[in-house]
Design a protein around this motif. Structure first.
Motif, PDB file in Angstrom:
ATOM      1  N   ALA A  51      -7.423 -77.779 -52.119  1.00 51.87           N
ATOM      2  CA  ALA A  51      -6.382 -76.765 -52.038  1.00 51.87           C
ATOM      3  C   ALA A  51      -5.105 -77.293 -52.676  1.00 51.87           C
ATOM      4  CB  ALA A  51      -6.132 -76.382 -50.589  1.00 51.87           C
ATOM      5  N   ALA A  52      -4.511 -76.483 -53.525  1.00 46.31           N
ATOM      6  CA  ALA A  52      -3.308 -76.896 -54.253  1.00 46.31           C
ATOM      7  C   ALA A  52      -2.100 -76.092 -53.816  1.00 46.31           C
ATOM      8  CB  ALA A  52      -3.528 -76.721 -55.755  1.00 46.31           C
ATOM      9  N   SER A  53      -0.954 -76.728 -53.918  1.00 47.32           N
ATOM     10  CA  SER A  53       0.304 -76.042 -53.641  1.00 47.32           C
ATOM     11  C   SER A  53       1.396 -76.665 -54.492  1.00 47.32           C
ATOM     12  CB  SER A  53       0.676 -76.134 -52.158  1.00 47.32           C
ATOM     13  OG  SER A  53       0.843 -77.492 -51.778  1.00 47.32           O
ATOM     14  N   GLY A  54       2.471 -75.930 -54.670  1.00 45.18           N
ATOM     15  CA  GLY A  54       3.631 -76.496 -55.322  1.00 45.18           C
ATOM     16  C   GLY A  54       3.691 -76.331 -56.824  1.00 45.18           C
ATOM     17  N   GLY A  55       2.774 -75.634 -57.415  1.00 41.74           N
ATOM     18  CA  GLY A  55       2.823 -75.460 -58.855  1.00 41.74           C
ATOM     19  C   GLY A  55       2.087 -74.214 -59.267  1.00 41.74           C
ATOM     20  N   THR A  56       2.046 -73.966 -60.557  1.00 39.82           N
ATOM     21  CA  THR A  56       1.290 -72.825 -61.070  1.00 39.82           C
ATOM     22  C   THR A  56      -0.150 -73.279 -61.226  1.00 39.82           C
ATOM     23  OG1 THR A  56       3.274 -72.103 -62.254  1.00 39.82           O
ATOM     24  CG2 THR A  56       1.185 -71.062 -62.845  1.00 39.82           C
ATOM     25  N   PHE A  57      -0.873 -73.099 -60.176  1.00 39.64           N
ATOM     26  CA  PHE A  57      -2.224 -73.672 -60.075  1.00 39.64           C
ATOM     27  C   PHE A  57      -3.111 -73.259 -61.237  1.00 39.64           C
ATOM     28  CE2 PHE A  57      -5.918 -75.327 -58.117  1.00 39.64           C
ATOM     29  CZ  PHE A  57      -6.928 -74.373 -58.225  1.00 39.64           C
ATOM     30  N   SER A  58      -3.022 -72.009 -61.619  1.00 36.01           N
ATOM     31  CA  SER A  58      -3.950 -71.494 -62.618  1.00 36.01           C
ATOM     32  C   SER A  58      -3.800 -72.175 -63.970  1.00 36.01           C
ATOM     33  CB  SER A  58      -3.778 -69.979 -62.756  1.00 36.01           C
ATOM     34  OG  SER A  58      -2.463 -69.685 -63.180  1.00 36.01           O
ATOM     35  N   ARG A  59      -2.677 -72.837 -64.200  1.00 35.45           N
ATOM     36  CA  ARG A  59      -2.448 -73.495 -65.483  1.00 35.45           C
ATOM     37  C   ARG A  59      -3.124 -74.867 -65.570  1.00 35.45           C
ATOM     38  NH1 ARG A  59       3.747 -73.891 -66.386  1.00 35.45           N
ATOM     39  NH2 ARG A  59       3.014 -74.737 -68.365  1.00 35.45           N
ATOM     40  N   TYR A  60      -3.507 -75.398 -64.439  1.00 36.63           N
ATOM     41  CA  TYR A  60      -4.007 -76.762 -64.404  1.00 36.63           C
ATOM     42  C   TYR A  60      -5.526 -76.835 -64.497  1.00 36.63           C
ATOM     43  CZ  TYR A  60       0.572 -78.526 -63.094  1.00 36.63           C
ATOM     44  OH  TYR A  60       1.891 -78.875 -63.099  1.00 36.63           O
ATOM     45  N   ALA A  61      -5.976 -77.834 -65.220  1.00 30.68           N
ATOM     46  CA  ALA A  61      -7.380 -78.208 -65.147  1.00 30.68           C
ATOM     47  C   ALA A  61      -7.542 -79.084 -63.908  1.00 30.68           C
ATOM     48  CB  ALA A  61      -7.800 -78.985 -66.384  1.00 30.68           C
ATOM     49  N   ARG A  73     -11.436 -76.054 -66.284  1.00 31.55           N
ATOM     50  CA  ARG A  73     -10.150 -75.737 -66.869  1.00 31.55           C
ATOM     51  C   ARG A  73      -9.624 -74.426 -66.320  1.00 31.55           C
ATOM     52  NH1 ARG A  73     -11.041 -76.898 -73.165  1.00 31.55           N
ATOM     53  NH2 ARG A  73      -8.877 -76.175 -73.267  1.00 31.55           N
ATOM     54  N   TRP A  74      -8.462 -74.043 -66.803  1.00 27.28           N
ATOM     55  CA  TRP A  74      -7.844 -72.832 -66.278  1.00 27.28           C
ATOM     56  C   TRP A  74      -8.759 -71.636 -66.456  1.00 27.28           C
ATOM     57  CZ3 TRP A  74      -7.002 -68.565 -69.297  1.00 27.28           C
ATOM     58  CH2 TRP A  74      -7.128 -68.750 -70.685  1.00 27.28           C
ATOM     59  N   CYS A  75      -9.484 -71.636 -67.561  1.00 29.22           N
ATOM     60  CA  CYS A  75     -10.451 -70.578 -67.784  1.00 29.22           C
ATOM     61  C   CYS A  75     -11.788 -71.054 -67.244  1.00 29.22           C
ATOM     62  CB  CYS A  75     -10.578 -70.256 -69.267  1.00 29.22           C
ATOM     63  SG  CYS A  75     -11.858 -69.053 -69.634  1.00 29.22           S
ATOM     64  N   VAL A  76     -12.345 -70.351 -66.311  1.00 27.76           N
ATOM     65  CA  VAL A  76     -13.558 -70.816 -65.635  1.00 27.76           C
ATOM     66  C   VAL A  76     -14.761 -70.914 -66.559  1.00 27.76           C
ATOM     67  CG1 VAL A  76     -12.767 -69.975 -63.400  1.00 27.76           C
ATOM     68  CG2 VAL A  76     -14.145 -68.493 -64.887  1.00 27.76           C
ATOM     69  N   LEU A  77     -14.614 -70.466 -67.785  1.00 29.19           N
ATOM     70  CA  LEU A  77     -15.714 -70.614 -68.735  1.00 29.19           C
ATOM     71  C   LEU A  77     -15.895 -72.062 -69.141  1.00 29.19           C
ATOM     72  CD1 LEU A  77     -15.140 -67.544 -71.076  1.00 29.19           C
ATOM     73  CD2 LEU A  77     -16.844 -67.791 -69.266  1.00 29.19           C
ATOM     74  N   TYR A  78     -14.854 -72.853 -68.957  1.00 26.97           N
ATOM     75  CA  TYR A  78     -14.909 -74.248 -69.376  1.00 26.97           C
ATOM     76  C   TYR A  78     -15.126 -75.142 -68.160  1.00 26.97           C
ATOM     77  CZ  TYR A  78     -12.934 -72.459 -73.714  1.00 26.97           C
ATOM     78  OH  TYR A  78     -12.722 -71.759 -74.871  1.00 26.97           O
ATOM     79  N   THR A  79     -16.349 -75.617 -68.016  1.00 27.68           N
ATOM     80  CA  THR A  79     -16.663 -76.571 -66.962  1.00 27.68           C
ATOM     81  C   THR A  79     -17.370 -77.765 -67.578  1.00 27.68           C
ATOM     82  OG1 THR A  79     -18.752 -75.433 -66.520  1.00 27.68           O
ATOM     83  CG2 THR A  79     -16.855 -74.797 -65.162  1.00 27.68           C
ATOM     84  N   TYR A  80     -17.227 -78.894 -66.923  1.00 28.22           N
ATOM     85  CA  TYR A  80     -17.763 -80.149 -67.437  1.00 28.22           C
ATOM     86  C   TYR A  80     -18.378 -80.908 -66.269  1.00 28.22           C
ATOM     87  CZ  TYR A  80     -14.304 -78.854 -70.951  1.00 28.22           C
ATOM     88  OH  TYR A  80     -13.565 -78.153 -71.874  1.00 28.22           O
ATOM     89  N   TYR A  81     -19.491 -81.570 -66.549  1.00 30.39           N
ATOM     90  CA  TYR A  81     -20.195 -82.295 -65.499  1.00 30.39           C
ATOM     91  C   TYR A  81     -20.647 -83.659 -66.007  1.00 30.39           C
ATOM     92  CZ  TYR A  81     -20.482 -77.790 -63.154  1.00 30.39           C
ATOM     93  OH  TYR A  81     -20.178 -76.599 -62.549  1.00 30.39           O
ATOM     94  N   ALA A  82     -20.648 -84.623 -65.085  1.00 30.97           N
ATOM     95  CA  ALA A  82     -21.290 -85.891 -65.387  1.00 30.97           C
ATOM     96  C   ALA A  82     -22.798 -85.669 -65.463  1.00 30.97           C
ATOM     97  CB  ALA A  82     -20.961 -86.914 -64.292  1.00 30.97           C
TER      98      ALA A  82
END
Length: 122
Positions: A23-33, A52-61
């Motif tokens: 859970a995030a607080s204190g910033g514009t969450f949607s802008r952050y990866a 990333r901000w756009c849920v189309l971009y995900t990365y996995y180990a």
């Protein structure tokens, strides 16, 4: 300044599932990866997944592909990590981290949470 708080870590049997939250607080969450990284005491910190901000971009180990899914709900300022088919090697402290400028899964993150512990019992 962004504050990140992880939750949901607990002990799970091998083969089981667990969903942890950041859970995030204190910033514009949607802008952050947002990324999840993990560290077992005595081992190096390891990247797990990022979104990333756009849920189309995900990365996995590679070690978690097909078993772990990262997602985010920008309306709730929360990122989730759904972990299935848990293995003993998944046991670690799981940290979420945020960065504004996406430069890949490695590199520096701007903000970190305190971590939540996941243990896997056989």
């Amino acid at each position: 300044q962004v504050q990140l708080v992880e939750s949901g870590g607990r002990s799970v049997q091998a083969g089981g599932s667990l969903k942890v939250s950041c859970a995030a607080s204190g910033g514009t969450f949607s802008r952050y990866a947002i990324a999840w990284l993990r560290q077992d005491p005595g081992k190096e910190r390891e990247f797990v997944a990022a979104i990333r901000w756009c849920v189309l971009y995900t990365y996995y180990a590679d070690s978690v592909k097909g078993r772990i899914t990262i997602s985010r709900d920008n309306a709730k300022n929360t990122v989730y990590l759904q972990m299935n088919s848990l293995k003993s090697e998944d046991a670690a402290f799981y940290y979420c981290a945020a960065k504004l400028k996406w430069d890949g899964t490695s590199g520096e993150y701007d903000y970190w949470g305190q971590g939540t512990q996941v243990t896997v019992s056989s």
